[in-house]
Scaffold this motif. Structure first.
Motif, PDB file in Angstrom:
ATOM      1  N   LEU A  12       0.824  -1.212   0.000  1.00  0.00           N
ATOM      2  CA  LEU A  12       0.000   0.000   0.000  1.00  0.00           C
ATOM      3  C   LEU A  12       0.861   1.266   0.000  1.00  0.00           C
ATOM      4  O   LEU A  12       0.568   2.230  -0.720  1.00  0.00           O
ATOM      5  CB  LEU A  12      -0.941   0.009   1.201  1.00  0.00           C
ATOM      6  N   ALA A  13       1.933   1.259   0.792  1.00  0.00           N
ATOM      7  CA  ALA A  13       2.828   2.417   0.832  1.00  0.00           C
ATOM      8  C   ALA A  13       3.447   2.648  -0.543  1.00  0.00           C
ATOM      9  O   ALA A  13       3.481   3.794  -1.032  1.00  0.00           O
ATOM     10  CB  ALA A  13       3.917   2.211   1.884  1.00  0.00           C
ATOM     11  N   ARG A  15       2.307   1.731  -3.475  1.00  0.00           N
ATOM     12  CA  ARG A  15       1.245   2.151  -4.412  1.00  0.00           C
ATOM     13  C   ARG A  15       0.931   3.637  -4.287  1.00  0.00           C
ATOM     14  O   ARG A  15       0.621   4.308  -5.256  1.00  0.00           O
ATOM     15  CB  ARG A  15      -0.019   1.323  -4.150  1.00  0.00           C
ATOM     16  N   HIS A  16       1.048   4.169  -3.068  1.00  0.00           N
ATOM     17  CA  HIS A  16       0.701   5.564  -2.821  1.00  0.00           C
ATOM     18  C   HIS A  16       1.919   6.474  -2.661  1.00  0.00           C
ATOM     19  O   HIS A  16       1.780   7.633  -2.250  1.00  0.00           O
ATOM     20  CB  HIS A  16      -0.207   5.658  -1.585  1.00  0.00           C
ATOM     21  N   GLY A  17       3.107   5.944  -3.000  1.00  0.00           N
ATOM     22  CA  GLY A  17       4.309   6.757  -2.987  1.00  0.00           C
ATOM     23  C   GLY A  17       4.758   7.181  -1.598  1.00  0.00           C
ATOM     24  O   GLY A  17       5.394   8.222  -1.434  1.00  0.00           O
ATOM     25  N   ILE A  18       4.445   6.370  -0.594  1.00  0.00           N
ATOM     26  CA  ILE A  18       4.813   6.679   0.789  1.00  0.00           C
ATOM     27  C   ILE A  18       6.041   5.836   1.157  1.00  0.00           C
ATOM     28  O   ILE A  18       6.032   4.622   0.961  1.00  0.00           O
ATOM     29  CB  ILE A  18       3.643   6.351   1.745  1.00  0.00           C
TER      30      ILE A  18
END
Length: 117
Positions: A12-13, A15-18
């Motif tokens: 998830l990180a 995928r969201h550039g985190i």
């Protein structure tokens, strides 16, 4: 190697550039293992994945009484219930230990941990 759910959080990180940073004691770093495929995954009892515990619920009222309920058909086979998951290095931005921080270089898929071991 991390607790269950770390891989999902890392995906998830990414995928969201985190940035995804792992914090772990140096005792968990094993330079003899080239990648996560060499880590044996301990399996928990399959039954644990089939049960849920909660408060009894009846006609809109919750009781203080607890119950354990099986969510799957009895005798279900092929249940995968690992104790932890392995997060691929390419999903990790940095590894922090009590000895320092290792940051994965841009474009690399692995870490140089020699400076923190």
């Amino acid at each position: 190697m991390e607790e269950i759910g770390t891989y999902n959080a890392a995906v998830l990180a990414a995928r969201h550039g985190i940035p995804f940073i792992v914090v772990a004691p140096i005792s968990t770093v094993d330079l003899e293992v080239a990648d996560g495929s060499g880590i044996p995954i301990e399996q928990r009892p399959p039954l644990e994945a089939c049960l849920v515990r909660g408060a009894l619920y009846n006609s809109g009222k919750t009781s203080d009484e607890q119950a354990v309920v099986m969510l799957t058909p009895p005798g279900l086979e092929g249940i995968y219930n690992p104790s932890f998951d392995v997060t691929p290095a390419e999903l990790i931005t940095a590894i922090v230990t009590e000895k320092g921080v290792a940051v994965r270089k841009e474009g690399e898929k692995t870490f140089d941990l020699s400076g923190i071991v």
